[in-house]
Design a protein around this motif. Structure first.
Motif, short mmCIF file in Angstrom:
data_model
loop_
_atom_site.label_atom_id
_atom_site.label_comp_id
_atom_site.label_asym_id
_atom_site.label_seq_id
_atom_site.Cartn_x
_atom_site.Cartn_y
_atom_site.Cartn_z
N GLU A 239 1.36 -8.56 -1.34
CA GLU A 239 0.70 -7.62 -2.24
C GLU A 239 -0.80 -7.84 -2.26
O GLU A 239 -1.59 -6.89 -2.24
N THR A 242 -2.29 -6.52 1.00
CA THR A 242 -2.28 -5.06 1.04
C THR A 242 -3.34 -4.48 0.12
O THR A 242 -4.04 -3.53 0.48
N ARG A 243 -3.48 -5.05 -1.07
CA ARG A 243 -4.45 -4.57 -2.05
C ARG A 243 -5.87 -4.65 -1.51
O ARG A 243 -6.74 -3.86 -1.91
N ASN A 244 -6.11 -5.56 -0.59
CA ASN A 244 -7.46 -5.72 -0.03
C ASN A 244 -7.61 -5.12 1.36
O ASN A 244 -8.55 -5.44 2.09
#
Length: 273
Positions: A239, A242-244
């Motif tokens: 997560e 993916t967020r970055n």
């Protein structure tokens, strides 16, 4: 060893080590005997091991990916499971690349990961960082022959600005033990290794999140970030990647009880500066 040793003395050493809780007492005895330079040196080494010091701190070295890595007292000992991180880094890296590959080893500890990657890859420019001054001194010993640079500081902060957007491979054996679980670690780690190398915060992922957040600023297009984590923590690590803006995947080894999350910076990633 450069002095004679009777079988009886070896047996006595094995007995002392076994009584102290050393599971592989015979193997450890042989390592201590082969490393000691004098009988008094051997006695002192056995005493330190029986007192609970990690074997690698007593020997002054650890074997890692076929290399003998110097490990000073108080420095994090490279784990065998971390060899899986090396295998994954080598697998994603272009060993046939026509140019020198820029490799950054964050939370480098003794410098074992960086040294192993230089040995495994061709044409590597190595940069390694650790926040612990003792680790920095030790890492400099281990990477001196590679021509690599070792910096003291917090994650990316001490790296030369010229590396931004140019790093092909970011690797980190970062701390990922949850704070409340530190007390459950074996005494060898809990007492004799630096807490900063073990404690990853409330859920163990504080440092990993910071690594992921800044990685896109440093990675070259199609560059990779690889971090060691636990199987249980892998979904939250994914997560964070993916967020970055990193494209993540998870690799694991049952044999080594190891989990690595790999994030690739896409060529078209829009960077936040």
């Amino acid at each position: 060893m450069s002095f004679p040793l009777s079988p009886c003395l070896r047996s006595a050493i094995v007995t002392r080590l076994r009584a102290a809780g050393c599971v592989f007492a015979e193997d450890e005895a042989d390592l201590l005997i082969s490393t000691a330079r004098t009988p008094s040196d051997l006695t002192a080494m056995v005493d330190r091991r029986v007192a609970g010091l990690p074997l690698e701190h007593v020997l002054g070295w650890a074997e890692f990916c076929g290399l003998r890595i110097a490990v000073d007292p108080g420095v994090f000992v490279p784990r065998r499971r971390t060899e899986f991180l090396i295998h994954q880094a080598v697998a994603v890296q272009d060993r046939q690349a026509p140019r020198t590959q820029v490799v950054v080893d964050l939370c480098c500890g003794s410098g074992a990961v960086g040294a192993a990657l230089v040995a495994a890859l061709e044409r590597v420019e190595l940069h390694a960082v650790d926040i612990d001054p003792a680790a920095v001194r030790c890492a400099r010993r281990n990477v001196a022959a590679t021509g690599g640079q070792v910096y003291g500081g917090d994650l990316y902060a001490p790296l030369p600005g010229t590396l931004r957007g140019c790093v092909d491979l970011l690797v980190a054996s970062a701390p990922y033990v949850p704070t409340e679980a530190i007390g459950l670690l074996p005494p060898e780690a809990r007492i004799h290794e630096p807490r900063v190398a073990l404690d990853g915060g409330e859920d163990g992922l504080d440092v990993v999140r910071r690594l992921a957040a800044a990685a896109p600023l440093w990675l070259a297009p199609d560059g990779h970030l690889l971090v060691e984590t636990s199987e249980r923590q892998a979904p939250r690590t994914v997560e964070a990647f993916t967020r970055n803006g990193l494209i993540p995947r998870v690799a694991g080894s049952d044999e080594l009880d190891a989990t690595v999350v790999i994030g690739t910076r896409p060529t078209s990633l829009s960077l936040r500066r």
